[in-house]
Scaffold this active site. Structure first.
Site, PDB file in Angstrom:
ATOM      1  N   ARG A  23     -63.659 -41.344  63.619  1.00 46.75           N
ATOM      2  CA  ARG A  23     -64.277 -41.586  62.312  1.00 46.75           C
ATOM      3  C   ARG A  23     -64.696 -43.044  62.296  1.00 46.75           C
ATOM      4  O   ARG A  23     -63.920 -43.928  62.697  1.00 46.75           O
ATOM      5  CB  ARG A  23     -63.303 -41.299  61.182  1.00 46.75           C
ATOM      6  CG  ARG A  23     -63.827 -41.879  59.868  1.00 46.75           C
ATOM      7  CD  ARG A  23     -63.124 -41.365  58.680  1.00 46.75           C
ATOM      8  NE  ARG A  23     -63.459 -39.963  58.459  1.00 46.75           N
ATOM      9  CZ  ARG A  23     -63.270 -39.356  57.286  1.00 46.75           C
ATOM     10  NH1 ARG A  23     -62.786 -40.023  56.271  1.00 46.75           N
ATOM     11  NH2 ARG A  23     -63.563 -38.090  57.144  1.00 46.75           N
ATOM     12  N   HIS A  43     -70.422 -34.937  58.925  1.00 42.03           N
ATOM     13  CA  HIS A  43     -68.982 -34.683  58.992  1.00 42.03           C
ATOM     14  C   HIS A  43     -68.861 -33.199  59.345  1.00 42.03           C
ATOM     15  O   HIS A  43     -68.566 -32.369  58.489  1.00 42.03           O
ATOM     16  CB  HIS A  43     -68.354 -34.998  57.630  1.00 42.03           C
ATOM     17  CG  HIS A  43     -66.849 -35.012  57.633  1.00 42.03           C
ATOM     18  ND1 HIS A  43     -66.094 -34.632  58.730  1.00 42.03           N
ATOM     19  CD2 HIS A  43     -65.958 -35.351  56.677  1.00 42.03           C
ATOM     20  CE1 HIS A  43     -64.814 -34.749  58.436  1.00 42.03           C
ATOM     21  NE2 HIS A  43     -64.706 -35.177  57.195  1.00 42.03           N
ATOM     22  N   ARG A  72     -56.229 -37.428  54.969  1.00 43.95           N
ATOM     23  CA  ARG A  72     -56.430 -35.980  54.948  1.00 43.95           C
ATOM     24  C   ARG A  72     -57.042 -35.455  56.263  1.00 43.95           C
ATOM     25  O   ARG A  72     -56.480 -34.577  56.907  1.00 43.95           O
ATOM     26  CB  ARG A  72     -57.371 -35.657  53.794  1.00 43.95           C
ATOM     27  CG  ARG A  72     -57.447 -34.221  53.425  1.00 43.95           C
ATOM     28  CD  ARG A  72     -58.422 -34.077  52.290  1.00 43.95           C
ATOM     29  NE  ARG A  72     -58.089 -34.951  51.180  1.00 43.95           N
ATOM     30  CZ  ARG A  72     -57.937 -34.546  49.924  1.00 43.95           C
ATOM     31  NH1 ARG A  72     -58.114 -33.286  49.624  1.00 43.95           N
ATOM     32  NH2 ARG A  72     -57.640 -35.386  48.982  1.00 43.95           N
ATOM     33  N   THR A  73     -58.164 -36.025  56.659  1.00 43.93           N
ATOM     34  CA  THR A  73     -58.839 -35.537  57.866  1.00 43.93           C
ATOM     35  C   THR A  73     -58.009 -35.832  59.117  1.00 43.93           C
ATOM     36  O   THR A  73     -57.879 -34.990  59.997  1.00 43.93           O
ATOM     37  CB  THR A  73     -60.242 -36.177  57.983  1.00 43.93           C
ATOM     38  OG1 THR A  73     -60.952 -35.919  56.779  1.00 43.93           O
ATOM     39  CG2 THR A  73     -61.018 -35.617  59.145  1.00 43.93           C
ATOM     40  N   LYS A  98     -59.704 -57.886  67.793  1.00 48.02           N
ATOM     41  CA  LYS A  98     -59.837 -59.033  68.712  1.00 48.02           C
ATOM     42  C   LYS A  98     -61.254 -59.110  69.275  1.00 48.02           C
ATOM     43  O   LYS A  98     -61.514 -59.863  70.198  1.00 48.02           O
ATOM     44  CB  LYS A  98     -58.835 -58.895  69.854  1.00 48.02           C
ATOM     45  CG  LYS A  98     -57.391 -58.901  69.390  1.00 48.02           C
ATOM     46  CD  LYS A  98     -56.465 -58.629  70.561  1.00 48.02           C
ATOM     47  CE  LYS A  98     -55.049 -58.365  70.067  1.00 48.02           C
ATOM     48  NZ  LYS A  98     -54.231 -57.755  71.111  1.00 48.02           N
TER      49      LYS A  98
END
Lengths: 306, 195
Positions: free
Chosen positions: A108, A136, A58-59, A86
């Site tokens: 995020r 957020h 969604r974001t 890695k």
């Protein structure tokens, strides 16, 4: 007036004027999103990178759409497909991305502070799209934008934020912003889900939902993170739903015309009943469409000017 | 609008007066007549002002056309900020305002209205902005002042007054709608550079 910040990491560090500027700028982008051709050339030639260490369709999609509507080039990185697996550090990953001439990096990350660390290490603008339990900011901004559309002003607005406050970065960003803009914020939830000292941010804390609901203009329901249920923060989902779920009867305790919000995705029948989620009081889908306009405003304001 | 308007300048209120209230009024009346003459009336015609002063000038022209023809033309407001080609080159973000064109521009003859025609970049941006809203049959351009120094091949159809200027001079338009007495002045600009 300009947004005098290189990055958007937290609403705690923005002034009320900064927040108002972003919301007013989003108005223009909402108009753009309503056109047949939903695209303007403002960020033509700029590169926006989505760096998502946590899954969030969604974001990520909302940011991607926002950047594309501004004509920016968008690259999506996710840890599964990058060198993070890695053993590359966050900063090395970001510096490599920066070396590809990225203008804005949207991150995020499951760890609080990751976005801030990144912002200090790179010249590109960094937008926090959720870092751990910290903040957020764009989700809170789109909540504010949606509220502003319905309620016009924040001063004196009574807002209840309900649910797992401890684990909610959305709640934390909203508390910072709403108290700054003069709203009366009430936090409601089981005591195990309310962080100690949160009242220092200017919000009042309530354990009983029905008490806190009286005369509120806005009820902001948080998603119950069912995946955390195994940690025993409350006895059963059924009990949680009984004590802290929003249904039509409970909604009557709030002020007439109260608005119901939810950041999604909804657990229907748990934190919110279906009839309330789909009622005229609900602005949940407005929140989603406003998200694109608000994120366009953020990208535009961070990209403009030297 | 000129690329460097009063918002970026230190407070200047003095300068050489090149148009006063009466002259502006007469110029707009003449432009209104010229628009009607060129388009043979008001059929399919609409005015769009470029924010901010172009909007006021477009409204004035619409009123004059109403006085002459008793027809109220559709009238919109266009913000060209998102179509500028200098985002990131400037010290700060230009203030973003809303575009409000409450009619379908497809197949209309649109008269764009602005206060000063200078490099032509604002008009290019405005034409790009209009095209994103639909496909007008024709775009015409009306300006209060043409000060020259074009950087793009753009020419106005209706000009209130031609004011030859030097590159380092600045033309400022003040209007009643902004709480100022109507006037156009010319002054030595402090910035002195190219936009």
């Amino acid at each position: 007036m300009n947004l005098k910040h290189k990055d958007l990491i937290s609403l705690a560090t923005l002034s009320a004027e900064d927040i108002t500027l972003i919301l007013e700028t989003a108005d223009s982008f909402k108009e753009v999103s309503g056109r047949d051709i939903k695209k303007v050339p403002a960020l033509r030639g700029k590169t926006v990178v989505n760096l998502f260490f946590e899954p969030s369709t969604r974001t990520r999609t909302s940011f991607e759409l926002a950047a594309k509507r501004l004509s920016a080039d968008v690259i999506n990185f996710s840890p599964g497909s990058s060198s993070v697996v890695k053993g590359e550090t966050l900063l090395d990953t970001a510096r490599n991305i920066e070396a590809m001439q990225a203008d804005v990096i949207i991150i995020r990350h499951p760890s609080a502070g990751a976005a801030d660390t990144l912002a200090r290490g790179v010249k590109s603008s960094v937008v926090n799209a959720g870092d751990g339990w910290h903040e957020h900011p764009t989700q809170a901004l789109l909540d504010l934008y949606t509220l502003r559309e319905r309620k016009l002003q924040f001063k004196g607005l009574k807002v209840a934020i309900v649910g797992d406050i401890t684990h909610s970065r959305v709640a934390r960003s909203n508390v910072h912003a709403l108290t700054k803009l003069g709203a009366d914020v009430r936090l409601v939830g089981p005591p195990t889900m309310i962080p100690r000292g949160i009242d220092r941010l200017g919000a009042s804390v309530h354990a009983r939902f029905d008490d806190a609901l009286r005369e509120v203009d806005v009820i902001m329901m948080l998603r119950l993170q069912l995946e955390r249920q195994s940690r025993g923060l409350f006895p059963t989902i059924r009990e949680y739903s009984k004590l802290y779920g929003l249904n039509a009867d409970r909604l009557k305790l709030a002020a007439p015309g109260a608005v119901v919000m939810h950041p999604g995705p909804i657990n229907r029948g748990v934190e919110i009943s279906s009839d309330v989620a789909d009622s005229l009081s609900s602005v949940i889908l407005n929140q989603v469409s406003n998200g694109v306009a608000v994120r366009m405003a953020v990208l535009y304001l961070l990209s403009g000017g030297n | 609008m000129v690329m460097h308007s009063s918002e970026e300048k230190t407070e200047h209120r003095s300068g050489k007066l090149v148009m006063d209230q009466h002259e502006i009024s007469r110029a707009l009346t003449r432009v209104a007549h010229e628009i009607l003459e060129r388009n043979k009336g008001t059929e399919g015609l609409a005015l769009v002002g470029i924010r901010t002063r172009g909007v006021y000038l477009a409204q004035r022209i619409v009123r004059r056309i109403h006085d002459i023809e008793k027809v109220q033309l559709p009238n919109g407001e266009l913000d060209i900020t998102l179509y500028r080609d200098d985002l990131g080159l400037r010290k700060g973000q230009p203030t973003l305002r809303k575009t409000s064109i409450p009619f379908n521009i497809a197949d209309l003859k649109i008269v764009l209205v602005d206060d000063v025609l200078f490099t032509g970049r604002t008009i290019r941006a405005a034409m790009d902005g209009l095209m994103d809203l639909g496909r007008p049959q024709e775009i015409q351009l009306a300006v209060l002042v043409d000060r020259g120094h074009r950087q793009l091949p753009i020419k106005a159809n209706y000009i209130g007054k031609n004011i030859p200027t030097a590159r380092d001079e600045d033309v400022q338009v003040f209007l009643d709608e902004e709480g100022e007495e109507d006037r156009v002045i010319i002054l030595k600009a402090e910035w002195g550079g190219s936009p």
